[in-house]
Motif scaffolding. Structure first.
Motif, PDB file in Angstrom:
ATOM      1  N   VAL A 118       0.964  -1.159  -0.036  1.00 54.23           N
ATOM      2  CA  VAL A 118      -0.026   0.020   0.111  1.00 54.23           C
ATOM      3  C   VAL A 118       0.735   1.212  -0.167  1.00 54.23           C
ATOM      4  O   VAL A 118       1.817   1.324   0.746  1.00 54.23           O
ATOM      5  N   VAL A 119       0.594   2.246  -0.951  1.00 54.83           N
ATOM      6  CA  VAL A 119       1.557   3.528  -1.036  1.00 54.83           C
ATOM      7  C   VAL A 119       0.571   4.574  -0.774  1.00 54.83           C
ATOM      8  O   VAL A 119      -0.682   4.812  -1.284  1.00 54.83           O
ATOM      9  N   GLN A 120       0.986   5.406   0.262  1.00 50.84           N
ATOM     10  CA  GLN A 120       0.379   6.589   0.568  1.00 50.84           C
ATOM     11  C   GLN A 120       1.294   7.675   0.031  1.00 50.84           C
ATOM     12  O   GLN A 120       2.164   8.016   0.715  1.00 50.84           O
ATOM     13  N   ASN A 121       0.676   8.485  -0.865  1.00 51.72           N
ATOM     14  CA  ASN A 121       1.399   9.500  -1.443  1.00 51.72           C
ATOM     15  C   ASN A 121       1.468  10.615  -0.414  1.00 51.72           C
ATOM     16  O   ASN A 121       0.415  11.196   0.196  1.00 51.72           O
ATOM     17  N   ASP A 122       2.590  11.304  -0.021  1.00 54.52           N
ATOM     18  CA  ASP A 122       2.796  12.266   0.835  1.00 54.52           C
ATOM     19  C   ASP A 122       3.972  13.311   0.413  1.00 54.52           C
ATOM     20  O   ASP A 122       4.547  13.010  -0.731  1.00 54.52           O
ATOM     21  N   ALA A 123       4.099  14.135   1.307  1.00 58.13           N
ATOM     22  CA  ALA A 123       5.155  15.037   0.983  1.00 58.13           C
ATOM     23  C   ALA A 123       6.628  14.602   1.085  1.00 58.13           C
ATOM     24  O   ALA A 123       7.562  15.276   0.518  1.00 58.13           O
ATOM     25  N   LYS A 124       6.727  13.238   1.790  1.00 55.11           N
ATOM     26  CA  LYS A 124       8.182  12.904   1.619  1.00 55.11           C
ATOM     27  C   LYS A 124       8.303  11.913   0.618  1.00 55.11           C
ATOM     28  O   LYS A 124       9.391  11.080   0.706  1.00 55.11           O
ATOM     29  N   GLY A 125       7.370  11.679  -0.483  1.00 54.85           N
ATOM     30  CA  GLY A 125       7.727  10.741  -1.545  1.00 54.85           C
ATOM     31  C   GLY A 125       7.011   9.514  -1.331  1.00 54.85           C
ATOM     32  O   GLY A 125       6.998   8.893  -2.314  1.00 54.85           O
ATOM     33  N   GLY A 126       6.246   9.289  -0.395  1.00 52.10           N
ATOM     34  CA  GLY A 126       5.192   8.239  -0.067  1.00 52.10           C
ATOM     35  C   GLY A 126       5.782   7.348   1.079  1.00 52.10           C
ATOM     36  O   GLY A 126       6.977   6.947   1.325  1.00 52.10           O
ATOM     37  N   ARG A 127       4.670   6.872   1.468  1.00 53.07           N
ATOM     38  CA  ARG A 127       4.849   5.999   2.651  1.00 53.07           C
ATOM     39  C   ARG A 127       4.476   4.498   2.316  1.00 53.07           C
ATOM     40  O   ARG A 127       3.234   4.462   1.804  1.00 53.07           O
ATOM     41  N   PHE A 128       5.124   3.777   2.307  1.00 52.09           N
ATOM     42  CA  PHE A 128       5.118   2.310   1.873  1.00 52.09           C
ATOM     43  C   PHE A 128       4.775   1.208   3.030  1.00 52.09           C
ATOM     44  O   PHE A 128       5.557   1.291   3.854  1.00 52.09           O
ATOM     45  N   THR A 129       3.741   0.432   2.608  1.00 47.41           N
ATOM     46  CA  THR A 129       3.586  -0.623   3.673  1.00 47.41           C
ATOM     47  C   THR A 129       3.421  -1.841   3.017  1.00 47.41           C
ATOM     48  O   THR A 129       2.686  -2.100   1.970  1.00 47.41           O
ATOM     49  N   LEU A 130       4.233  -2.968   3.632  1.00 48.07           N
ATOM     50  CA  LEU A 130       3.992  -4.525   3.011  1.00 48.07           C
ATOM     51  C   LEU A 130       3.074  -4.971   3.959  1.00 48.07           C
ATOM     52  O   LEU A 130       3.401  -5.258   5.075  1.00 48.07           O
ATOM     53  N   VAL A 131       2.106  -5.683   3.263  1.00 49.60           N
ATOM     54  CA  VAL A 131       1.212  -6.647   4.089  1.00 49.60           C
ATOM     55  C   VAL A 131       1.329  -8.038   3.678  1.00 49.60           C
ATOM     56  O   VAL A 131       1.465  -8.341   2.260  1.00 49.60           O
ATOM     57  N   THR A 132       1.730  -8.896   4.616  1.00 53.67           N
ATOM     58  CA  THR A 132       1.951 -10.241   4.385  1.00 53.67           C
ATOM     59  C   THR A 132       1.098 -11.151   5.315  1.00 53.67           C
ATOM     60  O   THR A 132       0.528 -10.440   6.411  1.00 53.67           O
ATOM     61  N   ASP A 133       1.192 -12.333   5.293  1.00 54.94           N
ATOM     62  CA  ASP A 133       0.548 -13.149   6.319  1.00 54.94           C
ATOM     63  C   ASP A 133       1.253 -13.055   7.735  1.00 54.94           C
ATOM     64  O   ASP A 133       0.742 -13.205   8.834  1.00 54.94           O
ATOM     65  N   ALA A 134       2.407 -12.667   7.538  1.00 56.43           N
ATOM     66  CA  ALA A 134       3.054 -12.321   8.660  1.00 56.43           C
ATOM     67  C   ALA A 134       2.932 -10.900   9.549  1.00 56.43           C
ATOM     68  O   ALA A 134       3.398 -10.930  10.724  1.00 56.43           O
ATOM     69  N   GLY A 135       2.250 -10.191   8.850  1.00 60.40           N
ATOM     70  CA  GLY A 135       2.019  -9.045   9.445  1.00 60.40           C
ATOM     71  C   GLY A 135       2.303  -7.805   8.532  1.00 60.40           C
ATOM     72  O   GLY A 135       2.319  -7.814   7.570  1.00 60.40           O
ATOM     73  N   GLN A 136       2.631  -6.519   9.101  1.00 64.88           N
ATOM     74  CA  GLN A 136       2.724  -5.312   8.243  1.00 64.88           C
ATOM     75  C   GLN A 136       4.063  -4.698   8.728  1.00 64.88           C
ATOM     76  O   GLN A 136       4.130  -4.924   9.811  1.00 64.88           O
ATOM     77  N   GLU A 137       4.667  -3.988   7.671  1.00 65.68           N
ATOM     78  CA  GLU A 137       5.711  -3.005   8.126  1.00 65.68           C
ATOM     79  C   GLU A 137       5.694  -1.865   7.180  1.00 65.68           C
ATOM     80  O   GLU A 137       5.423  -2.120   5.924  1.00 65.68           O
ATOM     81  N   SER A 138       6.088  -0.643   7.664  1.00 68.80           N
ATOM     82  CA  SER A 138       5.906   0.637   6.969  1.00 68.80           C
ATOM     83  C   SER A 138       6.976   1.435   7.031  1.00 68.80           C
ATOM     84  O   SER A 138       7.921   1.356   7.916  1.00 68.80           O
ATOM     85  N   VAL A 139       7.581   2.158   6.007  1.00 71.10           N
ATOM     86  CA  VAL A 139       8.660   2.867   5.910  1.00 71.10           C
ATOM     87  C   VAL A 139       8.197   3.850   4.672  1.00 71.10           C
ATOM     88  O   VAL A 139       7.845   3.945   3.825  1.00 71.10           O
ATOM     89  N   ASN A 140       9.177   5.055   4.978  1.00 70.81           N
ATOM     90  CA  ASN A 140       9.428   5.997   3.826  1.00 70.81           C
ATOM     91  C   ASN A 140      10.650   5.888   3.232  1.00 70.81           C
ATOM     92  O   ASN A 140      11.679   6.334   3.693  1.00 70.81           O
ATOM     93  N   PRO A 141      10.528   5.460   2.020  1.00 66.17           N
ATOM     94  CA  PRO A 141      11.925   5.157   1.429  1.00 66.17           C
ATOM     95  C   PRO A 141      12.637   5.894   0.832  1.00 66.17           C
ATOM     96  O   PRO A 141      13.812   5.731   0.422  1.00 66.17           O
ATOM     97  N   VAL A 142      12.058   7.264   0.562  1.00 65.84           N
ATOM     98  CA  VAL A 142      12.656   8.358  -0.305  1.00 65.84           C
ATOM     99  C   VAL A 142      13.597   9.229   0.432  1.00 65.84           C
ATOM    100  O   VAL A 142      13.155   9.710   1.472  1.00 65.84           O
ATOM    101  N   ALA A 143      14.681   9.485   0.021  1.00 65.56           N
ATOM    102  CA  ALA A 143      15.583  10.448   0.597  1.00 65.56           C
ATOM    103  C   ALA A 143      14.752  11.723   0.815  1.00 65.56           C
ATOM    104  O   ALA A 143      14.324  12.341   0.225  1.00 65.56           O
ATOM    105  N   GLU A 144      15.538  12.619   1.908  1.00 72.72           N
ATOM    106  CA  GLU A 144      15.136  13.830   2.285  1.00 72.72           C
ATOM    107  C   GLU A 144      15.183  14.968   0.986  1.00 72.72           C
ATOM    108  O   GLU A 144      14.621  15.776   1.022  1.00 72.72           O
TER     109      GLU A 144
END
Length: 379
Positions: A78-104
């Motif tokens: 899931v990608v949330q477009n935001d001012a930081k270039g996007g917050r990315f969330t990976l959803v799997t059977d094991a759970g979720q993890e989120s990160v803003n991967p784009v440099a400042e």
């Protein structure tokens, strides 16, 4: 406009029926008893309510399936477009993890590139409500301009907010060198800030501005804005590609081949969205058309991950329902699978619509061998 995909909320099956004001099944009083001669007498409204209950039952069953299906969606990004270039969330059977991967660098470059829009936002409502003599005058809608230029163009009330913005720009200009940006980006940001401050000082001193003077300013800094855009794009591409590579390794090639990506965006950026462009090259090329989903909205939802998964569950279950409910009419199945309303072709026909959609609809075969008047889905 309400469509097939829009009428079902996140309520539970029982809650959905209750919300609509009627039960999903007829009451005992309205149901004929076995062995009775004829049906129980009902009023016209009771008859209508019993028909409405059929659709309420469908909605209830649909919502129940969707709520359970959400738990089984995997893998999904899931990608949330935001001012930081996007917050990315990976959803799997094991759970979720989120990160803003784009440099400042992305956000910093765009921040300064937005300066002309920041100035325009202060001044726009004080513009004269006549289309100015600009190179693109013919592209402007006169009524749109009247609605935007809602303040008196003789007023000087714009001076105070413009001076306040100038204070912000001055601080950024003073601190720019300490930000540690690449040399070319530091230069372009400095040019944009200097040009904006010069425009503001002249406008405030003369207590006059017009689109001609604003256009002269924006044209003077446009080459520098392009430099900022270049640096922002480089940062976003590198960050997104890296996180996609990392997660691909994590979930494995077999699971990655079936990956769904849902990109949440505002309507104004939903076509050729920057993250969508980058992501598509990182997915299974054979499934990009169906598994990369742009989900435009008006504002960022309160629960972006649930919103994305809720809509994805609808899409996934519709994909299967389409082929099983309408196996003999692929055109109807395609409509149920896509973002086209099932009634659209019929409405086009009845309104005398032309074009590929209507022409295809007129030529499509009936779903089954019943007479035309009895066919549940007419094309």
């Amino acid at each position: 406009m309400a469509t097939r995909r829009g009428f079902i909320g996140s309520a539970s099956g029982i809650g959905t029926a209750a919300l609509l004001g009627y039960s999903a099944s007829p009451s005992a009083a309205d149901t004929p008893v076995a062995g009775e001669v004829g049906a129980v007498a009902v009023t016209p409204q009771q008859a209508k309510d019993s028909i409405f209950a059929v659709n309420a039952g469908m909605r209830s069953n649909y919502a129940t399936l969707k709520a359970e299906l959400i738990k089984h969606l995997s893998p999904v990004i899931v990608v949330q477009n935001d001012a930081k270039g996007g917050r990315f969330t990976l959803v799997t059977d094991a759970g979720q993890e989120s990160v803003n991967p784009v440099a400042e660098t992305f956000e910093l470059a765009k921040s300064i590139a937005h300066v002309p829009l920041g100035l325009f936002s202060v001044l726009a409502s004080y513009l004269a409500d006549k289309i100015p003599n600009l190179p693109n005058a013919g592209r402007m809608d006169a009524h749109d301009l009247v609605m935007v230029a809602f303040n008196d163009d003789k007023s000087s009330a714009w001076i105070t907010p413009l001076k306040a913005y100038a204070t912000t720009l001055t601080t950024a200009r003073r601190n720019l060198a300490a930000a540690g940006l690449p040399a070319a980006l530091t230069t372009s940001c400095g040019n944009i800030l200097d040009g904006a401050l010069k425009f503001i000082n002249t406008s405030v001193q003369t207590k006059v501005f017009d689109m001609a003077s604003f256009e002269a300013f924006s044209a003077s800094v446009y080459p520098d804005i392009r430099v900022n855009m270049e640096h922002a794009a480089q940062a976003q591409i590198a960050g997104v590609q890296q996180i996609m590579k990392t997660w691909r390794t994590k979930v494995g090639e077999a699971a990655w081949a079936d990956l769904y990506c849902v990109v949440l965006s505002q309507w104004t950026t939903s076509v050729l969205n920057q993250n969508t462009i980058i992501i598509k090259d990182c997915m299974n090329a054979a499934k990009v058309a169906t598994h990369l989903i742009d989900l435009p909205g008006l504002e960022t939802p309160k629960d972006p991950i649930f919103t994305a998964l809720d809509n994805l569950a609808r899409i996934v279950q519709d994909n299967i329902a389409a082929e099983m409910v309408f196996p003999k009419d692929t055109k109807v199945a395609d409509a149920l699978k896509g973002n086209q309303d099932l009634l659209s072709d019929e409405i086009l026909i009845q309104l005398g619509g032309s074009g590929a959609t209507a022409a295809t609809a007129k030529a499509a075969p009936a779903y089954n061998t019943l007479s035309e008047g009895m066919c549940p889905v007419r094309k």
